[in-house]
Design an enzyme around this catalytic site. Structure first.
Site, PDB file in Angstrom:
ATOM      1  N   TYR A 157      65.037 -73.777 -24.786  1.00  0.00           N
ATOM      2  CA  TYR A 157      65.847 -73.469 -23.609  1.00  0.00           C
ATOM      3  C   TYR A 157      64.989 -73.498 -22.349  1.00  0.00           C
ATOM      4  CZ  TYR A 157      69.286 -71.112 -20.644  1.00  0.00           C
ATOM      5  OH  TYR A 157      70.169 -70.812 -19.641  1.00  0.00           O
ATOM      6  N   LYS A 161      65.313 -76.153 -19.146  1.00  0.00           N
ATOM      7  CA  LYS A 161      65.618 -75.706 -17.788  1.00  0.00           C
ATOM      8  C   LYS A 161      64.498 -76.037 -16.810  1.00  0.00           C
ATOM      9  CE  LYS A 161      69.701 -74.187 -18.723  1.00  0.00           C
ATOM     10  NZ  LYS A 161      70.883 -74.901 -18.190  1.00  0.00           N
TER      11      LYS A 161
END
Length: 261
Positions: A157, A161
């Protein structure tokens, strides 16, 4: 019905932050194309009903943002169904928590496919449509505070990002000559079904030490309450406006002060 300000496509808009953005842009005067995975079509229809009550037109474009032909198709369908595309909000995202040592490669690939590849495809095909139209546009992506500093149990994640930030800066450099701005938003802890389920139900049971570290880190923010989808929608509303024409290549924190710069 008020004057139409333009046409916006929001991915991942069946619930949570995406739903909040769709409703806010509709109130701002945009007609709205709604995207999420096909299994959430019924939820999209509910959001569409809420938008139509505001007096704006809607267009449903279900599809997987990780699949190139589906992203290309949803942009084309939006342009044909609503008359163009002025704002792309690449909001769709997934998060799968895991310890780095036990992380599953399939989970890594899925997170990167949706969050990084999906955002890239949304930027690419939205930009192509906007350039063809010749009237500029706004491209806005979902990064995160996890795209500005590492978080435990979320390697994929965080990596995805961070990737959105780099992609946003590159796109801003390339697309400015077409009067297209490209920015991203970096939410902190926002009360949504995704964040509540991950943080409380999974993270706390996976690694108590890392969970307590994260709580302490977040707890140092000056604004103690968690954010709401409307808080993210408000910054997207501004970035989509004419007033934001001189802002590009930025990743704006909306996090209660977790990160200060």
């Amino acid at each position: 019905m008020s004057i139409v300000k333009g046409i916006a496509l929001i991915t991942g808009s069946a619930q949570g932050i995406g739903r909040g953005i769709a409703l806010r842009l509709a109130r701002d005067g945009f007609d709205i194309a709604l995207n999420d995975v096909p299994s959430k079509r019924d939820q999209l229809r509910v959001v569409a009903d809420d938008i139509e009550k505001i007096g704006r037109r809607t267009h449903l474009v279900p599809g997987d943002v990780a699949i190139e032909q589906e992203v290309k198709g949803m942009v084309q369908s939006t342009a044909q169904g609503l008359g163009g595309l002025d704002v792309m909000v690449a909001n769709a995202g997934v998060c799968i928590l895991s310890n780095l040592l036990s992380a599953d490669l399939d989970d890594w690939e899925r997170v990167m496919a949706v969050n990084a590849r999906g955002t890239f495809l949304c930027y690419k095909y939205a930009a192509a449509q906007m350039i063809t139209q010749g009237r500029g546009g706004r491209i806005i992506g979902a990064s995160s505070v996890a795209g500005k500093f590492g978080n435990p149990l979320s390697a994929a994640y965080c990596a995805s990002k961070f990737a959105v930030r780099g992609l946003t800066q590159t796109a801003a450099l390339e697309l400015g000559r077409y009067k297209i701005t490209v920015n991203s938003y970096a939410p902190g802890v926002i009360e949504t079904p995704l964040s509540t389920g991950l943080l409380v139900d999974k993270f706390s049971n996976m690694d108590k030490e890392m969970f307590e570290w994260t709580l302490a880190h977040v707890g140092r923010r000056p604004i103690k309450h968690d954010g709401q989808p409307e808080d993210i929608a408000s910054i997207v509303s501004y970035l989509a406006s004419k007033e934001a024409h001189f802002i590009t290549g930025q990743c704006i924190n909306v996090d209660g002060g977790i990160i200060m710069s």
